[in-house]
Design an enzyme around this catalytic site. Structure first.
Site, PDB file in Angstrom:
ATOM      1  CG  HIS A   1      -1.928  -1.066   1.285  1.00 45.80           C
ATOM      2  ND1 HIS A   1      -2.808  -1.333   0.259  1.00 45.80           N
ATOM      3  CD2 HIS A   1      -2.200  -1.981   2.260  1.00 45.80           C
ATOM      4  CE1 HIS A   1      -3.576  -2.365   0.604  1.00 45.80           C
ATOM      5  NE2 HIS A   1      -3.220  -2.784   1.811  1.00 45.80           N
TER       6      HIS A   1
ATOM      7  CG  ASP B   1      -4.434 -10.193   4.176  1.00 45.56           C
ATOM      8  OD1 ASP B   1      -4.159 -10.770   3.096  1.00 45.56           O
ATOM      9  OD2 ASP B   1      -4.326  -8.958   4.338  1.00 45.56           O
TER      10      ASP B   1
ATOM     11  CG  HIS C   1      -6.264  -5.549   2.463  1.00 48.10           C
ATOM     12  ND1 HIS C   1      -5.682  -6.426   3.358  1.00 48.10           N
ATOM     13  CD2 HIS C   1      -7.319  -4.968   3.095  1.00 48.10           C
ATOM     14  CE1 HIS C   1      -6.363  -6.363   4.510  1.00 48.10           C
ATOM     15  NE2 HIS C   1      -7.363  -5.502   4.373  1.00 48.10           N
TER      16      HIS C   1
HETATM   17  O1  ZLS Z   1      -2.873  -5.260   2.772  1.00 51.35           O
HETATM   18  O2  ZLS Z   1      -9.782   0.221   7.190  1.00 51.35           O
HETATM   19  C1  ZLS Z   1      -8.814   0.923   7.410  1.00 51.35           C
HETATM   20  C2  ZLS Z   1      -8.933   2.443   7.635  1.00 51.35           C
HETATM   21  C3  ZLS Z   1      -9.604   2.936   8.734  1.00 51.35           C
HETATM   22  C4  ZLS Z   1     -10.248   2.003   9.739  1.00 51.35           C
HETATM   23  C5  ZLS Z   1      -9.238   1.669  10.846  1.00 51.35           C
HETATM   24  N1  ZLS Z   1      -8.788   2.904  11.514  1.00 51.35           N
HETATM   25  C6  ZLS Z   1      -7.824   2.567  12.558  1.00 51.35           C
HETATM   26  C7  ZLS Z   1      -8.153   3.829  10.546  1.00 51.35           C
HETATM   27  C8  ZLS Z   1      -9.128   4.173   9.426  1.00 51.35           C
HETATM   28  C9  ZLS Z   1     -10.184   3.106   7.438  1.00 51.35           C
HETATM   29  N2  ZLS Z   1      -7.582   0.411   7.495  1.00 51.35           N
HETATM   30  C10 ZLS Z   1      -7.323  -0.988   7.381  1.00 51.35           C
HETATM   31  C11 ZLS Z   1      -5.922  -1.175   6.826  1.00 51.35           C
HETATM   32  C12 ZLS Z   1      -5.665  -2.571   6.408  1.00 51.35           C
HETATM   33  C13 ZLS Z   1      -4.242  -2.716   5.911  1.00 51.35           C
HETATM   34  C14 ZLS Z   1      -3.943  -4.065   5.303  1.00 51.35           C
HETATM   35  C15 ZLS Z   1      -2.493  -4.196   4.928  1.00 51.35           C
HETATM   36  C16 ZLS Z   1      -2.196  -5.350   3.997  1.00 51.35           C
HETATM   37  O3  ZLS Z   1      -2.591  -6.571   4.547  1.00 51.35           O
HETATM   38  C17 ZLS Z   1      -0.697  -5.398   3.621  1.00 51.35           C
HETATM   39  C18 ZLS Z   1       0.231  -5.533   4.750  1.00 51.35           C
HETATM   40  C19 ZLS Z   1      -7.483  -1.640   8.697  1.00 51.35           C
HETATM   41  N3  ZLS Z   1      -8.144  -2.779   8.901  1.00 51.35           N
HETATM   42  C20 ZLS Z   1      -8.056  -3.037  10.245  1.00 51.35           C
HETATM   43  C21 ZLS Z   1      -7.366  -2.005  10.824  1.00 51.35           C
HETATM   44  N4  ZLS Z   1      -7.025  -1.152   9.849  1.00 51.35           N
HETATM   45  C22 ZLS Z   1      -7.039  -1.846  12.236  1.00 51.35           C
HETATM   46  C23 ZLS Z   1      -7.561  -2.705  13.187  1.00 51.35           C
HETATM   47  C24 ZLS Z   1      -7.237  -2.538  14.570  1.00 51.35           C
HETATM   48  C25 ZLS Z   1      -6.401  -1.491  14.932  1.00 51.35           C
HETATM   49  C26 ZLS Z   1      -5.885  -1.068  16.270  1.00 51.35           C
HETATM   50  C27 ZLS Z   1      -4.526  -0.516  15.855  1.00 51.35           C
HETATM   51  C28 ZLS Z   1      -5.038   0.355  14.730  1.00 51.35           C
HETATM   52  C29 ZLS Z   1      -5.978   1.230  15.520  1.00 51.35           C
HETATM   53  C30 ZLS Z   1      -6.585   0.272  16.568  1.00 51.35           C
HETATM   54  C31 ZLS Z   1      -5.893  -0.651  14.005  1.00 51.35           C
HETATM   55  C32 ZLS Z   1      -6.201  -0.805  12.648  1.00 51.35           C
HETATM   56 ZN    ZN Z   2      -3.890  -7.372   3.290  1.00 50.56          ZN
HETATM   57 CA    CA Z   3      -4.641  -8.514  -3.586  1.00 47.27          CA
END
Ligand code: ZLS
Ligand code: ZN
Ligand code: CA
Length: 375
Positions: A141, A264, A178
């Protein structure tokens, strides 16, 4: 044919930094570099480390990170520490937030995982290896001037740029749940890199990856997006994966392949919602390997730690062309694998929301797009 098993051996090299498991994104954060150390311990217990060249990555120098990233962004990453409160405006500009926090050793972590992917690309370029592995990489990403989705620097883009130094055409395939948006964006305008991402689409991070996004300008038809719904199983996944990849290999004829193996997309992932078994996931690796083109294998997502280690250990065995015993050998982290202590995580009984009709439509549309690409 590929499921019959390809016994021809490949020269495999594997990059591992013993410190990588100590980096910590913070309490409650789903991304845990410790999973790389668990994978390594399992590889060791299975005796797989003795069957390949194990290399320690050199940290990627700043000037090499700047081959893709903006200077001011890299300068920021180098100087950011959790103790020093940065300007909120700067944090926002570089998208450093809850998903992508500043943690201890962040910059070194970036240099390490990117150094491993670029080092792996160099091993392929030199011909010393025909498969190179970096399970700490695959952070798809990251953008030129922005962190995103747990990713800070884009090791995949940097590795592909290295491969492009000696090869005309590179294929990038992404089986993380993703969308591989950072890699797609970096090469959206070129016909030298074809990107193919399979992902959950619709109300899911990062929101891009529509089937109609196919590249632009010289890059038109050189990006493919395969949007999927919850609960996809091994059979449905390969109903799309195999014919699409076969056609891409035939028409695009890449000189090298980069496969992002985000775990994942496995059943039971903490963030994911697909229903693939470890065998089904690894079948993608087996299939790509069967084309006998130099291949870079990278990690990516994967948030149920025991399944990540199972998956990448099994896929290392596939790369080597060896079978592993279903019952796991004893090792430091054996407790994570209770009560089954097996290497293959089975799928669950969840509903597959991908109908036969939707799969047929997607397959037809994508195959049609591939035919529009003339080489
Ligand atoms: O592809 O969905 C989102 C963005 C948000 C929701 C979550 N909040 C914290 C920020 C805003 C819209 N983010 C995803 C990112 C997923 C990245 C995947 C990476 C990959 O696998 C490659 C390595 C997301 N999903 C879940 C979380 N973020 C998330 C869950 C739990 C937590 C704890 C730490 C941080 C904040 C609380 C967090 C993120
Ligand atoms: Zn992912
Ligand atoms: Ca993919």
């Amino acid at each position: 044919l590929s499921s019959v098993g390809d016994v021809a051996k490949r020269r495999v090299c594997y990059f591992y930094e013993p410190e990588v498991g100590n980096y910590y994104y913070g309490q409650g954060h789903p991304m845990k570099p410790h999973r790389i150390r668990m994978t390594h311990a399992l590889l060791q217990a299975y005796g797989l480390l003795d069957r390949m060249r194990v290399l320690r990555p050199s940290p990627l120098p700043e000037c090499d990170l700047c081959r893709f990233h903006a200077d001011d962004y890299i300068t920021f990453l180098r100087s950011a520490t959790p103790d020093k409160v940065s300007d909120a405006h700067v944090l926002r500009r570089f998208n450093v937030c809850d998903d992508c926090p500043v943690f201890y050793g962040l910059f070194e972590f970036c240099q390490t995982y990117a150094g491993a992917s670029v080092g792996a690309a160099k091993e392929l370029n030199s011909g010393r290896a025909n498969i190179a592995i970096n399970w700490s990489g695959g952070l798809h990403h990251a953008k030129r001037s922005e962190a995103s989705g747990f990713c800070y620097v884009n090791d995949i883009v940097l590795a592909i740029l290295k491969l492009l130094e000696i090869h005309d055409r590179i294929l990038y395939v992404d089986i993380d749940i993703h969308h591989g948006d950072g890699v797609e964006e970096a090469f959206y305008l070129t016909d030298r890199v074809m990107t193919v991402s399979f992902h959950k689409f619709g109300d899911y991070f990062p929101g891009t990856g529509d089937i109609r996004d196919i590249g632009y300008d010289n890059g038109k038809h050189y990006s493919l997006n395969v949007p999927l719904d919850e609960g996809i199983d091994d059979e449905s996944y390969h109903y799309l994966f195999k014919p699409i990849i076969a056609k891409v290999m035939e028409v695009f004829k890449p000189a090298a392949v980069v496969l992002q193996c985000g775990a994942d997309s496995l059943s039971g992932d903490r963030l994911g919602c697909f229903n693939l078994s470890v065998k089904g996931h690894a079948e993608c690796v087996k299939y790509m390997r069967s084309f006998n083109v130099p291949m870079l294998l990278l990690g990516g997502g994967g948030y149920t730690l025991r399944n990540v280690a199972r998956c990448w250990c099994y896929e290392t065995a596939v790369a080597l062309g060896v079978e592993v015993e279903e019952n796991m050998p004893d090792h430091e982290y054996i407790g994570y694998f209770a009560p089954e202590f097996n290497v293959n995580a089975a799928p669950s009984n969840m509903e597959n929301k991908n109908s036969r009709k939707s799969l047929d439509d997607i397959r037809a549309k994508i195959l049609d797009n591939i035919l529009k690409l003339q080489h």
